[in-house]
Enzyme design. Structure first.
Site, short mmCIF file in Angstrom:
data_model
loop_
_atom_site.label_atom_id
_atom_site.label_comp_id
_atom_site.label_asym_id
_atom_site.label_seq_id
_atom_site.Cartn_x
_atom_site.Cartn_y
_atom_site.Cartn_z
N SER A 161 0.85 -1.19 0.00
CA SER A 161 0.00 0.00 0.00
C SER A 161 0.88 1.24 0.00
O SER A 161 1.99 1.23 0.56
CB SER A 161 -0.89 0.02 1.25
OG SER A 161 -1.53 1.28 1.39
N TYR B 197 -2.67 -0.36 10.27
CA TYR B 197 -2.69 -0.80 8.87
C TYR B 197 -1.35 -0.47 8.21
O TYR B 197 -0.76 -1.32 7.53
CB TYR B 197 -3.83 -0.13 8.12
CG TYR B 197 -3.86 -0.48 6.65
CD1 TYR B 197 -4.37 -1.70 6.22
CD2 TYR B 197 -3.35 0.40 5.69
CE1 TYR B 197 -4.39 -2.03 4.86
CE2 TYR B 197 -3.37 0.09 4.34
CZ TYR B 197 -3.89 -1.14 3.94
OH TYR B 197 -3.89 -1.46 2.60
#
Length: 246
Positions: free
Chosen positions: A141, A155
């Site tokens: 990501s 995250y």
């Protein structure tokens, strides 16, 4: 002739969005493909049926992403059904937000189990079946390197962990010709983060190209790394984010 003819691939979390696009692209390049799904059995079988309609083998495998050992079982099922494994795409993941003081221990452990431990165990299982020149491609990501808003620490930590895993495995497996890379999507138009969604405009303003990417953009980069064209790229981070972190 596709660039992946004769290859067998496993794409975790392949029933929709980026995972489904990756599965379709690998099949279009000639690979037989297994995908995993957690709840969307119908959607997963639809993707598999589309791939089989092109003449490639495809199978959908149920896997509970909250069970970190599910990746190991998926690898075993792929080898049994496709006859081997050459390409592992660790795509399955969860995106949960919340400030660290607001998250329970169970929340933190679930994020680690799905986004990190399952990837480690699937990779470990896949390596046992790999031949020379195999591939591991992790889906990270853009938040692994920059976190633009509160509530994403856990995250971001899990996706940063994939960077270290990628670089370490690249060293471990280099002598076999197996490459290990991580692809970092930026804002990508999927059902999880639609380009017309409530939070899209703020993300769009951070993108150098001015627009969201598509799942096919990610799939194209994965297919490149999986092919012989990517044979001399390993331990790398490939940002497919429209310049969001430029």
């Amino acid at each position: 002739m596709g660039k992946l003819n004769g290859k067998r691939a496993l794409v975790t979390g392949g029933s929709r969005g980026i995972g489904a696009a990756i599965a379709r692209r690998l099949a279009a390049e000639g690979a037989d493909v297994a995908i995993t799904y957690q709840r969307s059995a119908e959607a997963a079988e639809k993707v598999a049926a589309e791939i089989r309609a092109t003449g490639r083998k495809a199978v959908a495998i149920a896997a509970d992403s909250a069970d970190s050992r599910s990746g190991e079982a998926a690898v075993a099922a792929t080898v049994a059904k496709l006859g081997g494994l050459d390409i592992l795409v660790n795509n399955a993941g969860i995106f949960e937000t919340g400030k660290i003081e607001e998250l329970s221990l169970a929340d933190i452990e679930r994020n680690l189990a799905v986004n990190v431990t399952a990837v480690v165990l699937a990779s470990r299982a896949a390596i046992l079946h790999f031949g020379p020149g195999s591939r591991i491609i992790n889906i990270g990501s853009c938040l692994a390197s920059q976190v633009p808003a509160p509530g994403m620490a856990i995250y971001a930590m899990t996706k940063s962990a994939l960077v270290g895993l990628t670089k370490g495995l690249a060293r471990d497996l280099g002598a076999t010709g197996t490459t290990v890379n991580v692809v970092h999507p930026g804002p990508t138009d999927t059902d999880m983060n639609p380009a017309a969604g409530d939070h899209a405009e703020g993300q769009r303003q951070r993108i150098a190209l001015g627009h969201y990417g598509t799942a096919d953009d990610i799939a194209a980069s994965v297919a490149f790394l999986a092919s012989e064209d990517g044979r001399h790229i390993t331990g790398a981070e490939l940002a497919v984010d429209g310049g969001v972190n430029a």
